[in-house]
Design a protein around this motif. Structure first.
Motif, PDB file in Angstrom:
ATOM      1  N   VAL A   1      14.882  63.831   7.208  1.00 19.88           N
ATOM      2  CA  VAL A   1      16.228  63.407   6.855  1.00 19.88           C
ATOM      3  C   VAL A   1      17.148  64.622   7.027  1.00 19.88           C
ATOM      4  O   VAL A   1      16.762  65.748   6.692  1.00 19.88           O
ATOM      5  CB  VAL A   1      16.295  62.821   5.425  1.00 19.88           C
TER       6      VAL A   1
ATOM      7  N   ILE B   1      14.733  63.085  -2.547  1.00 21.13           N
ATOM      8  CA  ILE B   1      13.405  63.201  -1.929  1.00 21.13           C
ATOM      9  C   ILE B   1      12.323  63.249  -2.996  1.00 21.13           C
ATOM     10  O   ILE B   1      11.344  62.505  -2.949  1.00 21.13           O
ATOM     11  CB  ILE B   1      13.336  64.446  -1.014  1.00 21.13           C
TER      12      ILE B   1
ATOM     13  N   GLU C   1      13.477  58.253  -3.887  1.00 19.12           N
ATOM     14  CA  GLU C   1      14.575  57.412  -3.405  1.00 19.12           C
ATOM     15  C   GLU C   1      14.627  57.428  -1.876  1.00 19.12           C
ATOM     16  O   GLU C   1      14.849  56.402  -1.238  1.00 19.12           O
ATOM     17  CB  GLU C   1      15.899  57.907  -3.992  1.00 19.12           C
ATOM     18  N   LEU C   2      14.433  58.613  -1.301  1.00 19.35           N
ATOM     19  CA  LEU C   2      14.264  58.743   0.148  1.00 19.35           C
ATOM     20  C   LEU C   2      12.764  58.882   0.401  1.00 19.35           C
ATOM     21  O   LEU C   2      12.153  59.862  -0.046  1.00 19.35           O
ATOM     22  CB  LEU C   2      14.999  59.971   0.691  1.00 19.35           C
TER      23      LEU C   2
ATOM     24  N   SER D   1       7.815  53.859   0.863  1.00 15.97           N
ATOM     25  CA  SER D   1       8.783  52.969   0.207  1.00 15.97           C
ATOM     26  C   SER D   1       8.190  52.233  -0.981  1.00 15.97           C
ATOM     27  O   SER D   1       8.911  51.672  -1.792  1.00 15.97           O
ATOM     28  CB  SER D   1       9.350  51.971   1.221  1.00 15.97           C
TER      29      SER D   1
END
Length: 152
Positions: A8, A29, A33-34, A40
């Protein structure tokens, strides 16, 4: 279906606002959330380490740059060590006995900037890498920061 990110990127700088944005990125991170270190479904990705890549410098450390947090495996570190042995990168290794990852990271960067200002290194401002290791993941009970600075 679970998914994960490989990296990212944000455009930032070393201003107070830029540092705040970097902190927010890392929080996203670490929290999952990311999905970089976690997928996921919030499952931790074994064998993956986060590494920061600094690139696309508009000038030097005083200007804007891209900060990319990448999920890497052990082969990344093997390859960057080869680049160090070839003189393409200079490695900095700082630690903090109290486990303060921020303190050792600041010391590492301050050393780079001091050596740059003194003319001891000539940075290329192409791609630099940072790997920080929290005390929870070290054998010696210290926090570590490893910087790989591209030199000319």
């Amino acid at each position: 279906m679970a998914y994960k990110l490989k990296e990212v990127t944000i455009r930032t700088n070393n201003s107070e606002e830029g540092m705040k944005g970097i902190g927010e990125l890392w929080e996203a991170i670490v929290s999952g959330e990311l999905p970089l270190l976690f997928d996921s479904q919030h499952e931790f990705q074994q064998g993956v380490s986060p590494v920061s890549r600094y690139s696309s410098y508009s000038s030097d450390e005083s200007g804007d740059y891209d900060l990319t947090v990448m999920a890497v495996t052990a082969d990344f570190f093997e390859k960057i060590e080869v680049a160090v042995s070839k003189g393409l990168y200079k490695k900095y290794d700082e630690e903090d006995e109290n486990g303060d990852i921020g303190a050792c990271t600041r010391r590492a960067w301050e050393k780079v900037w001091q050596q740059q200002k003194a003319g001891d290194i000539n940075r290329s401002f192409t791609e630099d890498y940072e790997s920080t290791v929290p005390v929870e993941y070290t054998k010696d009970g210290k926090a570590h920061c490893y910087l790989y600075i591209a030199i000319q």
